[in-house]
Motif scaffolding. Sequence first.
Motif, PDB file in Angstrom:
ATOM      1  N   LYS A  99       0.828  -1.201   0.000  1.00 11.51           N
ATOM      2  CA  LYS A  99       0.000   0.000   0.000  1.00 11.51           C
ATOM      3  C   LYS A  99       0.862   1.250   0.000  1.00 11.51           C
ATOM      4  O   LYS A  99       1.682   1.459   0.887  1.00 11.51           O
ATOM      5  CB  LYS A  99      -0.938   0.017   1.207  1.00 11.51           C
ATOM      6  CG  LYS A  99      -2.133  -0.905   1.068  1.00 11.51           C
ATOM      7  CD  LYS A  99      -3.152  -0.636   2.162  1.00 11.51           C
ATOM      8  CE  LYS A  99      -4.404  -1.487   1.948  1.00 11.51           C
ATOM      9  NZ  LYS A  99      -5.427  -1.219   2.988  1.00 11.51           N
TER      10      LYS A  99
ATOM     11  N   THR B  46      -8.532  11.378  -6.443  1.00  7.46           N
ATOM     12  CA  THR B  46      -8.319   9.951  -6.222  1.00  7.46           C
ATOM     13  C   THR B  46      -6.890   9.579  -6.566  1.00  7.46           C
ATOM     14  O   THR B  46      -6.316  10.084  -7.533  1.00  7.46           O
ATOM     15  CB  THR B  46      -9.286   9.140  -7.099  1.00  7.46           C
ATOM     16  OG1 THR B  46     -10.610   9.320  -6.608  1.00  7.46           O
ATOM     17  CG2 THR B  46      -8.953   7.660  -7.062  1.00  7.46           C
TER      18      THR B  46
ATOM     19  N   PRO C  58      -4.408   5.853  -6.573  1.00  5.37           N
ATOM     20  CA  PRO C  58      -4.406   4.407  -6.298  1.00  5.37           C
ATOM     21  C   PRO C  58      -3.749   4.107  -4.962  1.00  5.37           C
ATOM     22  O   PRO C  58      -2.738   4.715  -4.598  1.00  5.37           O
ATOM     23  CB  PRO C  58      -3.584   3.825  -7.457  1.00  5.37           C
ATOM     24  CG  PRO C  58      -3.610   4.861  -8.530  1.00  5.37           C
ATOM     25  CD  PRO C  58      -3.701   6.183  -7.828  1.00  5.37           C
ATOM     26  N   SER C  59      -4.303   3.182  -4.218  1.00  3.88           N
ATOM     27  CA  SER C  59      -3.724   2.824  -2.925  1.00  3.88           C
ATOM     28  C   SER C  59      -2.413   2.069  -3.088  1.00  3.88           C
ATOM     29  O   SER C  59      -1.594   2.024  -2.167  1.00  3.88           O
ATOM     30  CB  SER C  59      -4.708   1.980  -2.115  1.00  3.88           C
ATOM     31  OG  SER C  59      -5.006   0.771  -2.796  1.00  3.88           O
TER      32      SER C  59
ATOM     33  N   ASP D 203      -8.066   5.045  -3.961  1.00  2.00           N
ATOM     34  CA  ASP D 203      -9.024   4.261  -4.754  1.00  2.00           C
ATOM     35  C   ASP D 203     -10.419   4.883  -4.766  1.00  2.00           C
ATOM     36  O   ASP D 203     -11.419   4.179  -4.970  1.00  2.00           O
ATOM     37  CB  ASP D 203      -9.098   2.815  -4.242  1.00  2.00           C
ATOM     38  CG  ASP D 203      -7.759   2.108  -4.331  1.00  2.00           C
ATOM     39  OD1 ASP D 203      -6.995   2.398  -5.278  1.00  2.00           O
ATOM     40  OD2 ASP D 203      -7.465   1.274  -3.451  1.00  2.00           O
TER      41      ASP D 203
ATOM     42  N   ASP E  37     -12.321   6.049  -2.341  1.00  2.00           N
ATOM     43  CA  ASP E  37     -13.244   5.483  -1.360  1.00  2.00           C
ATOM     44  C   ASP E  37     -14.333   6.455  -0.925  1.00  2.00           C
ATOM     45  O   ASP E  37     -15.482   6.063  -0.698  1.00  2.00           O
ATOM     46  CB  ASP E  37     -12.491   4.915  -0.147  1.00  2.00           C
ATOM     47  CG  ASP E  37     -11.630   5.938   0.592  1.00  2.00           C
ATOM     48  OD1 ASP E  37     -11.596   7.120   0.185  1.00  2.00           O
ATOM     49  OD2 ASP E  37     -10.976   5.549   1.589  1.00  2.00           O
TER      50      ASP E  37
END
Length: 493
Positions: free
Chosen positions: A80, A221, A223-224, A305, A307
Amino acid sequence: MNSEPLPDAGMLDVLIVGAGLSGIGAAAALRRNCPGKRVAIWEARQAIGGTWDLFRYPGIRSDSDMYTLGYASRPWTDPKAIADGPSIRSYIHATAHDSGVEQLVQFGRKVVHASWSSADACWSVEAELADGTRSTTRTRFLYMCSGYYSYQEAHRPTFEGEQEFAGRIVLPQFWPEDLDYGGQRVVVIGSGATAVTLVPAMAERAAHVTMLQRSPTYVVTRPSQDALAQRLRRWLPERAAYATTRWKNILESIVLFRLARSKPREIRRHIVRMAAAQLGPTVDVEKHFTPSYDPWDQRVCVVPDGDLFRALRRGSASVVTDQIERFTPSGILLASGLELAADVIVLATGLKLQLFGGMRITVDGDAFQASEAMAYKGMMLSDLPNMAMAFGYTNASWTLKADLTAGYVCRLLRHMDRHGIEIAVPRREPGVQPEPFLNFTSGYVQRAKHLLPQQGSRKPWQVYQNYLQDLFTIRYGRLADGVMRFGAKGAMP
């Protein structure tokens, strides 16, 4: 971990205040580069980790990628890139243990006063201990890694009718362990990094979560996981993969920041379009995700992501942009007349800035005010001898600047040893015009303008929000630059 006083603790070479991300990194750098130095770390709380140990609210995570928030000397190996708080806390602990600095930490020591003596070329630092007594230690160099906000007090506005509210009001900084919000209606007041973290995390268990904001924030956003980092780890040795990813992310952040500042309208439209594409037609993006200010006038919030957008799309969370009229027994009445029902209200209303852990500073008997000083390379203050401070970036990862500062302190100490120097102090130059230390419109910065030092109109007094500029200025710049004055014990140079 040792919480007992060091033997013969009458004089240290370096006293580090704070055992968080900055303090552990500083101590590890000193161990590598100045192995003969007598070093101690004072920590006010009873744990290593700083922010990442203090904050325990649902979903707590970094808002910077860990390839730059991590230390240059210790690869981040978790898949992560946007990491949760417990993972970051474990990373700091592992760094402290493996570098051998864990044993240097002395807990329950809150600094209250630091007094400099030019005659003795040292600081006398007084701490309040956990049992209420006080202890004083002398040190040749004082390294402040205590962060920039109060651990004891958050920014806590009060609202009319709070006492009438039948539910529970909580602050993220002091999250209650016994709070069960499962099946509850939650209102999170705020729109910054804490709020956009809390809302999707709480929405997984709450009946519904509403993010109530006075005005929108830019939300993007990310990406994790970093896809390139994962590929590089398969192809390259661990350290090489980490270093490559780190530099990729540093350069990417610099380019994006410069684009945002040079083409604010275009970047603004791009960010809003990205939000609209992820939210769909059910959320009014113009009203709720289109700020009135330009990108990076305040920090841009990152959601891994998407969320937050996902929670809004599926209806487990919603966003309301309005002003609070008052609290009611069952929730919050807004200026528009709408009433939000709530069982739990979370005040994600920000930090209270505080420099040097709130300690008093005197120099040769005179009170020192940081707000009257000018920042030298963003890490020392004019007329304040033998002291450095870790203060990270507002537009990038905190640790990037903290790492550079640690390297500079090691260079400075070695230079002083080689030349028999006992005092190093940056002296303010005539003709340098003062400017705000942080060019940020965020509420927590504006509330603390009277506390912060100044920066200057020319180097080395400028506070760059740019890692490359700082790299050349701090790591490779001359130590004896005419502004940093050096001298022997007896009088300030």
